[in-house]
Scaffold this active site. Structure first.
Site, PDB file in Angstrom:
ATOM      1  N   ARG A  70       0.828  -1.195   0.000  1.00 15.18           N
ATOM      2  CA  ARG A  70       0.000   0.000   0.000  1.00 15.18           C
ATOM      3  C   ARG A  70       0.867   1.252   0.000  1.00 15.18           C
ATOM      4  O   ARG A  70       2.076   1.193   0.204  1.00 15.18           O
ATOM      5  CB  ARG A  70      -0.939   0.006   1.215  1.00 15.18           C
ATOM      6  CG  ARG A  70      -2.023  -1.046   1.174  1.00 15.18           C
ATOM      7  CD  ARG A  70      -2.789  -1.137   2.496  1.00 15.18           C
ATOM      8  NE  ARG A  70      -1.964  -1.695   3.554  1.00 15.18           N
ATOM      9  CZ  ARG A  70      -2.376  -1.869   4.803  1.00 15.18           C
ATOM     10  NH1 ARG A  70      -3.596  -1.491   5.163  1.00 15.18           N
ATOM     11  NH2 ARG A  70      -1.568  -2.402   5.712  1.00 15.18           N
ATOM     12  N   LYS A  73       1.627   1.992   7.282  1.00 16.94           N
ATOM     13  CA  LYS A  73       1.998   1.209   8.458  1.00 16.94           C
ATOM     14  C   LYS A  73       2.853   2.018   9.416  1.00 16.94           C
ATOM     15  O   LYS A  73       3.392   3.069   9.081  1.00 16.94           O
ATOM     16  CB  LYS A  73       2.756  -0.056   8.030  1.00 16.94           C
ATOM     17  CG  LYS A  73       1.887  -1.062   7.293  1.00 16.94           C
ATOM     18  CD  LYS A  73       0.665  -1.478   8.086  1.00 16.94           C
ATOM     19  CE  LYS A  73       0.995  -2.279   9.327  1.00 16.94           C
ATOM     20  NZ  LYS A  73      -0.219  -2.647  10.112  1.00 16.94           N
ATOM     21  N   TYR A  92      -1.046   4.629  10.645  1.00 22.85           N
ATOM     22  CA  TYR A  92      -1.382   3.656  11.677  1.00 22.85           C
ATOM     23  C   TYR A  92      -0.178   3.487  12.589  1.00 22.85           C
ATOM     24  O   TYR A  92       0.965   3.426  12.122  1.00 22.85           O
ATOM     25  CB  TYR A  92      -1.736   2.298  11.056  1.00 22.85           C
ATOM     26  CG  TYR A  92      -3.060   2.265  10.336  1.00 22.85           C
ATOM     27  CD1 TYR A  92      -4.256   2.437  11.023  1.00 22.85           C
ATOM     28  CD2 TYR A  92      -3.124   2.046   8.962  1.00 22.85           C
ATOM     29  CE1 TYR A  92      -5.477   2.406  10.372  1.00 22.85           C
ATOM     30  CE2 TYR A  92      -4.339   2.012   8.290  1.00 22.85           C
ATOM     31  CZ  TYR A  92      -5.513   2.193   9.002  1.00 22.85           C
ATOM     32  OH  TYR A  92      -6.719   2.162   8.351  1.00 22.85           O
ATOM     33  N   HIS A 141      -0.633   1.637  16.241  1.00 26.68           N
ATOM     34  CA  HIS A 141      -0.833   0.423  17.043  1.00 26.68           C
ATOM     35  C   HIS A 141       0.259   0.298  18.106  1.00 26.68           C
ATOM     36  O   HIS A 141       1.018  -0.670  18.146  1.00 26.68           O
ATOM     37  CB  HIS A 141      -0.861  -0.824  16.139  1.00 26.68           C
ATOM     38  CG  HIS A 141      -1.943  -0.804  15.113  1.00 26.68           C
ATOM     39  ND1 HIS A 141      -3.288  -0.915  15.445  1.00 26.68           N
ATOM     40  CD2 HIS A 141      -1.885  -0.684  13.764  1.00 26.68           C
ATOM     41  CE1 HIS A 141      -4.011  -0.872  14.331  1.00 26.68           C
ATOM     42  NE2 HIS A 141      -3.189  -0.725  13.304  1.00 26.68           N
ATOM     43  N   GLU A 169      -5.859   4.781  13.767  1.00 22.29           N
ATOM     44  CA  GLU A 169      -6.763   3.827  14.415  1.00 22.29           C
ATOM     45  C   GLU A 169      -7.468   4.384  15.642  1.00 22.29           C
ATOM     46  O   GLU A 169      -8.381   3.727  16.170  1.00 22.29           O
ATOM     47  CB  GLU A 169      -6.025   2.540  14.791  1.00 22.29           C
ATOM     48  CG  GLU A 169      -5.053   2.647  15.959  1.00 22.29           C
ATOM     49  CD  GLU A 169      -3.653   3.066  15.538  1.00 22.29           C
ATOM     50  OE1 GLU A 169      -2.747   2.974  16.386  1.00 22.29           O
ATOM     51  OE2 GLU A 169      -3.458   3.496  14.376  1.00 22.29           O
ATOM     52  N   ASP A 176      -2.536  -6.759  14.969  1.00 26.58           N
ATOM     53  CA  ASP A 176      -1.915  -5.436  15.060  1.00 26.58           C
ATOM     54  C   ASP A 176      -1.935  -4.897  16.482  1.00 26.58           C
ATOM     55  O   ASP A 176      -1.100  -4.066  16.851  1.00 26.58           O
ATOM     56  CB  ASP A 176      -2.630  -4.439  14.143  1.00 26.58           C
ATOM     57  CG  ASP A 176      -2.077  -4.456  12.725  1.00 26.58           C
ATOM     58  OD1 ASP A 176      -0.902  -4.828  12.547  1.00 26.58           O
ATOM     59  OD2 ASP A 176      -2.821  -4.107  11.800  1.00 26.58           O
TER      60      ASP A 176
END
Length: 372
Positions: free
Chosen positions: A15, A75, A94, A96, A118, A270
């Site tokens: 991505r 990511k 993101y 996490h 998120e 994740d």
């Protein structure tokens, strides 16, 4: 503002943080966009597509990080990327953080302002930047679980939909949120016998009202969970506590009670995973076996369908990206409490309580960070 989009370097991550359309919108709003060469290639977007949108293609990630005031990714930043972050820079991606103390420590040390997709919220109590990837991961889960169940992959050798005269596979979906709902829809569409469990009665009521007899649902007590797990050929872990580590809902000791060769698909990986035996894997080496049970725990499942995922994520992030670039992060977060909920790290301070609780670190309210 100069907005930078580096190429993702996590293994098998295809991505990209910005589509050419997003770059065009940002440039039309008066911003500069720097894109690392080949950043969009895995998602089917070439350098010329970005040039046509008005973006500048640069040769290295180092240049992107050095020149941009805001870094937009997909990511969490890898170790080498975290070293490139600097004080005052905005990171929008993101994160996490709850199961990742090393990343958290590096981001705190960087002095950067880190906003996590998120944990951005909306007026309905949803997570609008997590939802599109949850939809993708949920729809992928039965597909990859069906592959994991194949005998050649170590599974039970059960066809998800069965055939005339042979019963379909039994699928247990733990969690009835976005991931769980989409997983149940696809698994039921493939002909499986599906049950969704959740602890929210209103959510179970919604699933029953909307989907009727397409799949069953039950309240998720510990007893119900293990009872249904014993009967299942596939178990999809779809539990989310925003920003926090996922609860462990099936222990290693309980694996002996499951069907030999059953497939566990942990979409919560994740956030640390919701099975005690879960550990993150990659698309290159996605499954492993513990006590006769097959585990699929790829940490970036939507990366497998990079073009669809990139477009879906870009649609969701664009309004927030433009607000951050146009107003600066402080004004944008002051104007939008939902974007403020996305703030996880600022100026060496942790600003998301659930992450602090998970990692045993002090945190400050995000609103307090606006004054720093």
């Amino acid at each position: 503002m100069k907005i930078g989009c580096p190429k993702e370097i996590k293994p098998q991550e295809f991505r990209v943080g910005m589509t050419p359309d997003a770059a065009r919108e940002a440039i039309a709003a008066g911003h500069e966009v720097l894109v690392e060469t080949q950043a969009g290639h895995g998602a089917g977007f070439e350098d010329d597509d970005y040039r046509a949108a008005g973006a500048q293609i640069v040769g290295t990630a180092e240049e992107v990080f050095a020149k941009a005031g805001m870094i937009v990714k997909v990511k969490e930043p890898q170790a080498i990327e975290r070293k490139r972050l600097r004080e005052g820079q905005i990171l929008f991606t993101y994160l996490h953080l709850a199961p990742d103390p090393e990343q958290t420590a590096d981001l705190l040390a960087s002095g950067a302002t880190c906003i996590a997709y998120e944990t951005v919220t909306d007026d309905r109590g949803g997570l609008p930047l997590l939802a599109p990837m949850s939809e993708v991961a949920g729809r992928l889960a039965p597909q990859v679980g069906a592959w994991t169940l194949q005998k050649a992959n170590g599974g039970r050798g059960v066809l998800l939909g069965g055939v005339p005269g042979v019963a379909p596979a039994k699928v247990l979906v733990i969690g009835g949120g976005v991931v769980g709902t989409h997983a149940a829809k696809i698994a039921a569409g493939m002909g499986a016998d599906v049950t969704v469990i959740d602890r929210s009665i209103p959510r179970l009521r919604y699933l029953d009202d909307v989907f009727g007899h397409q799949f069953k649902n039950a309240y998720a007590t510990a007893g119900t969970t293990i009872k249904l797990a014993r009967e299942a050929d596939m178990i999809i872990g779809a539990v989310l506590i925003p920003g926090a580590a996922a609860p462990k809902l099936i222990s290693r000791a309980q694996l002996s009670e499951l069907k030999h060769g059953a497939a566990l698909v942990d979409v919560a990986i994740d956030q640390g995973g919701c099975f005690e035996t879960s550990r993150a894997t990659t698309h290159q080496d996605p499954i492993y076996e513990v006590d006769g049970i097959m585990h699929y725990c790829v940490a970036n499942m939507p990366g497998a369908v990079a073009r669809t995922s990139t477009q879906a994520l870009g649609n969701a992030t664009l309004p927030f990206l433009l607000a951050l670039a146009g107003k600066g992060w402080k004004q944008a977060c002051a104007d939008d409490r939902h974007l403020l909920n996305g703030l996880n790290v600022h100026a060496g301070k942790l600003t998301y309580e659930a992450v602090g609780t998970a990692l045993g670190l002090p945190s400050i309210p995000a609103a307090e960070a606006l004054t720093i």
